[in-house]
Design a protein around this motif. Structure first.
Motif, PDB file in Angstrom:
ATOM      1  N   LYS A 109       1.011  -1.064  -0.212  1.00  0.00           N
ATOM      2  CA  LYS A 109       0.136   0.137   0.228  1.00  0.00           C
ATOM      3  C   LYS A 109       0.985   0.591  -0.285  1.00  0.00           C
ATOM      4  O   LYS A 109       2.140   1.243   0.522  1.00  0.00           O
ATOM      5  N   GLU A 162      -9.417   0.415  -2.525  1.00  0.00           N
ATOM      6  CA  GLU A 162      -7.432  -0.349  -2.516  1.00  0.00           C
ATOM      7  C   GLU A 162      -7.974  -0.920  -3.130  1.00  0.00           C
ATOM      8  O   GLU A 162      -8.206  -1.884  -2.695  1.00  0.00           O
ATOM      9  N   THR A 218     -13.506   1.331  -0.602  1.00  0.00           N
ATOM     10  CA  THR A 218     -12.543   2.003  -0.817  1.00  0.00           C
ATOM     11  C   THR A 218     -11.885   2.296  -1.442  1.00  0.00           C
ATOM     12  O   THR A 218     -11.315   3.367  -2.040  1.00  0.00           O
ATOM     13  N   PHE A 242      -6.418  -2.161   5.085  1.00  0.00           N
ATOM     14  CA  PHE A 242      -7.029  -2.273   3.940  1.00  0.00           C
ATOM     15  C   PHE A 242      -8.776  -1.945   4.364  1.00  0.00           C
ATOM     16  O   PHE A 242      -9.551  -2.462   3.369  1.00  0.00           O
TER      17      PHE A 242
END
Length: 207
Positions: free
Chosen positions: A37, A103, A101, A57
């Motif tokens: 990330k 992500e 999100t 996450f």
């Protein structure tokens, strides 16, 4: 000028903190179950690197009895998977993202000699296996009707023929089929309604 990013690789070829996407990509591209990330500062990155990656996450755990949803609504607490393939067959890759999100949770490939449907199939199984490790019953979205059917039948019903070029891909298919045969999972697998909701969050944006 783009703001400096710091990339934490918890699981990759060489875990660590990297200061460019190119360096990070070299560690995670094609690495199974890679975990990484981007952060805005080295301080944040160093803290995250020494911590549990799943704290970053934003996927909330839900037990099976807690899940309630309407097929007409997008469930934010979920994982979406998608695949991309350059050619048919061609270089294939897949990834999973947190719907809430955006992500990226995992990214695998590219691998030679694959197809989009195979990538979708592997992506769903990858998500199911990962969520089972977390004892997490949130749904998995895919926009591939074929891949969803294959997963439910526990068989990748591809017409693609094995070759020397795609030998590793077929090894992954066998492993995925074996996992499906040996494991149960509570996660609903839901068809992403592209006509209603737009492109699936895991889309590679290459259309």
């Amino acid at each position: 000028m783009a703001k400096q990013k710091f990339y934490v690789v918890w699981q990759g070829r060489k875990p660590g903190i990297y200061t460019s996407w190119k360096e990070c990509e070299a560690q995670v591209s094609g690495f199974e179950n890679a975990r990484y990330k981007a952060f805005d500062s080295m301080v944040e990155a160093e803290k995250a690197f020494s911590d549990n990656p799943w704290k970053y996450f934003n996927i909330k755990k839900k037990e099976p009895e807690q899940i309630s949803f309407s097929l007409n609504q997008i469930i934010k607490e979920s994982v979406a998977v998608d695949a991309a393939c350059s050619g048919n067959p061609g270089k294939m890759e897949y990834r999973g993202v947190c719907v809430a999100t955006g992500e990226e949770i995992f990214h695998f490939g590219p691998l030679e000699g694959g197809t989009n449907n195979i990538g979708e199939f592997l992506g769903i199984v990858h998500a199911l296996a990962l969520l089972k490790q977390q004892n997490n019953a949130i749904p998995v979205y895919s926009d591939s009707i074929n891949a969803i059917k294959w997963v439910k039948k526990k068989k990748c019903n591809t017409k693609l023929k094995p070759t020397n070029e795609n030998a590793y891909l077929f090894e992954l298919i066998s492993r995925a089929e074996k996992w499906l045969t040996e494991n149960d999972y509570p996660n609903p697998i839901i068809k992403w309604e592209t006509d209603k909701w737009g492109e699936i969050p895991a889309d590679f944006g290459r259309k």
